[in-house]
Scaffold this motif. Structure first.
Motif, PDB file in Angstrom:
ATOM      1  N   ILE A   9       4.044  -0.792   3.665  1.00 41.35           N
ATOM      2  CA  ILE A   9       3.394   0.433   3.174  1.00 41.35           C
ATOM      3  C   ILE A   9       4.526   1.289   2.864  1.00 41.35           C
ATOM      4  O   ILE A   9       5.380   1.592   3.790  1.00 41.35           O
TER       5      ILE A   9
ATOM      6  N   ALA B 223       0.778  -1.174  -0.028  1.00 40.36           N
ATOM      7  CA  ALA B 223      -0.050   0.038  -0.016  1.00 40.36           C
ATOM      8  C   ALA B 223       0.909   1.088   0.018  1.00 40.36           C
ATOM      9  O   ALA B 223       2.114   1.235   0.264  1.00 40.36           O
ATOM     10  N   LYS B 224       0.293   2.388  -0.168  1.00 37.42           N
ATOM     11  CA  LYS B 224       0.886   3.727  -0.490  1.00 37.42           C
ATOM     12  C   LYS B 224      -0.107   4.742   0.488  1.00 37.42           C
ATOM     13  O   LYS B 224      -1.020   4.888   0.195  1.00 37.42           O
ATOM     14  N   ALA B 225       0.630   5.292   1.265  1.00 36.64           N
ATOM     15  CA  ALA B 225      -0.109   6.518   1.863  1.00 36.64           C
ATOM     16  C   ALA B 225       0.521   7.822   1.362  1.00 36.64           C
ATOM     17  O   ALA B 225       1.427   8.209   1.378  1.00 36.64           O
TER      18      ALA B 225
ATOM     19  N   CYS C 217      -5.043   6.984  -0.351  1.00 35.53           N
ATOM     20  CA  CYS C 217      -4.202   5.638  -0.194  1.00 35.53           C
ATOM     21  C   CYS C 217      -4.457   4.947  -1.575  1.00 35.53           C
ATOM     22  O   CYS C 217      -5.272   5.153  -2.349  1.00 35.53           O
ATOM     23  N   THR C 218      -3.190   4.046  -1.774  1.00 36.27           N
ATOM     24  CA  THR C 218      -3.296   3.090  -2.781  1.00 36.27           C
ATOM     25  C   THR C 218      -3.167   1.509  -2.185  1.00 36.27           C
ATOM     26  O   THR C 218      -2.373   1.681  -1.332  1.00 36.27           O
ATOM     27  N   LEU C 219      -4.115   0.816  -2.613  1.00 37.04           N
ATOM     28  CA  LEU C 219      -4.007  -0.554  -2.100  1.00 37.04           C
ATOM     29  C   LEU C 219      -3.763  -1.683  -3.065  1.00 37.04           C
ATOM     30  O   LEU C 219      -4.632  -1.506  -4.238  1.00 37.04           O
TER      31      LEU C 219
ATOM     32  N   THR D   2      -4.858   4.206   5.568  1.00 35.85           N
ATOM     33  CA  THR D   2      -4.151   3.094   5.023  1.00 35.85           C
ATOM     34  C   THR D   2      -4.125   1.935   5.839  1.00 35.85           C
ATOM     35  O   THR D   2      -4.774   0.856   5.423  1.00 35.85           O
TER      36      THR D   2
ATOM     37  N   ASP E 127      -7.014   2.730  -5.725  1.00 37.95           N
ATOM     38  CA  ASP E 127      -6.525   3.913  -5.428  1.00 37.95           C
ATOM     39  C   ASP E 127      -7.604   5.159  -5.399  1.00 37.95           C
ATOM     40  O   ASP E 127      -8.577   5.091  -5.952  1.00 37.95           O
TER      41      ASP E 127
END
Length: 361
Positions: free
Chosen positions: A247, A153-155, A265-267, A191, A275
């Motif tokens: 993450i 994931a991205k925060a 966030c991107t999951l 996230t 996203d």
């Protein structure tokens, strides 16, 4: 809800006026009866605008807490005083909503968790981005297992040039940091909540003071004073969870980037991903073909429906009061918020030392 709750506002500045008081004012079963601020005029102004009949003003929150008729306290002060005020309010028998981040340090956040458990009073933290329509819908998809095991994931908390130049935002002593603890905290909370994963193992962080010393810099709120800019202008980190999930966290108030996203966030999971870039987008594979779906988040999701959606702050306050009235767990639990503070502090420590920081060992 048959009860009426009496609320004290501690800290009558920007976040109280921008979120807490206007949203509480829309609820029929609450009364704002006490307003406290170290600047007396701010408390008086808030009381005149939002106060119930007979509302009182204070410059010392301890005096307000002596009022046994107050049920709930909202803490809207700088980060370094969150724990002190919240714990005192809990011990005085009040339920507490504290603005984000939970506290300046993880140790203070842990003390807040302990105080809530010991007193039996409810404590929540103001992570209002959970209450946006896209967040609410994405959370339901996560709970339904739409994405399978979310392992990456991205925060996102990136501003190109939006340094808050007012109040104590640039003061490391008061705030504990800059964009990482201010807006990175929202993205990280969002996230972790989507992943329902609160067991961090190790973090590696970097923090930069690259643009903060520029004179007469372009900025959404006018140039900042480099002499007062004592916090980082950007910070980044990698968090590895106990189950192996990773993450990536990015945060900035000032960065030479056109890829700007805040509190998103991107999951990426085993069954699909999502996203929040340019709206809520879902992706995956069906029948040996890749797909991308853009979710319609307009009220009702129906072309002919013109109803208005509840604002995220309004929903946040309503759900908080409902949690008290129905004696249920608040949407944002203190245990969850503590983990956010724990990770943020570890990222700052890693940035200072240049070493990875292991947690819960």
């Amino acid at each position: 809800m048959g009860n009426t709750y009496r609320i004290a506002i501690v800290g009558c500045g920007g976040i109280a006026n921008g979120k807490h008081m206007p949203s509480l004012a829309k609820l029929s079963n609450v009364q704002m009866v006490a307003f406290c601020d170290i600047v007396p005029e701010r408390a008086v102004e808030a009381a005149e605008k939002y106060g119930a009949e007979g509302a009182k003003t204070y410059t010392d929150y301890r005096e307000a807490l002596k009022d046994a008729t107050i049920d709930i306290v909202h803490v809207c002060t700088p980060n370094d005083s969150h724990a002190e005020i919240a714990i005192a309010a809990l011990e005085a028998g009040k339920h507490v909503m504290c603005e984000k981040p939970m506290a300046k340090t993880a140790a203070d956040a842990a003390r807040m968790v302990e105080a809530a458990k010991r007193t039996g009073k409810k404590l929540t933290i103001g992570y209002n981005n959970r209450f946006r329509p896209d967040s609410q819908h994405l959370k339901k998809l996560c709970e339904d297992g739409e994405f399978g095991d979310i392992y990456y994931a991205k925060a996102h908390a990136i501003r190109r040039r939006a340094v808050p130049t007012w109040g104590v935002f640039l003061d490391e002593e008061k705030q504990g940091g800059g964009p990482l603890i201010d807006i990175g905290t929202h993205a990280l909370d969002l996230t972790l909540w989507m992943m329902n994963n609160y067991k961090p193992k190790v973090v590696l962080g970097t923090a930069y003071h690259k643009l903060s010393q520029k004179e007469n810099a372009a900025n959404a709120w006018g140039p900042w004073d480099p002499k007062k800019f004592t916090v980082e202008d950007s910070a980044f980190g990698m968090i590895v969870m106990e189950n192996g999930a990773t993450i990536m966290l990015e945060s900035s108030w000032a960065l030479n980037s056109l890829d700007v996203d805040e509190a998103k966030c991107t999951l990426c999971g085993t069954e699909g991903g999502a996203d929040m870039k340019g709206g809520l987008r879902l992706n995956g594979e069906k029948h040996s073909r890749l797909y991308t779906t853009e979710v319609n988040l307009q009220a009702g999701g129906v072309a002919f429906y013109d109803g208005k959606q509840e604002k995220d702050a309004d929903l946040e306050m309503r759900k908080w009061i409902e949690a008290i009235d129905e004696d249920k767990e608040p949407v944002v639990t203190p245990e969850q918020a503590f983990v956010v503070s724990q990770i943020l502090e570890a990222l700052y420590e890693s940035a200072r030392t240049g070493k990875a920081v292991y947690l819960n060992q």
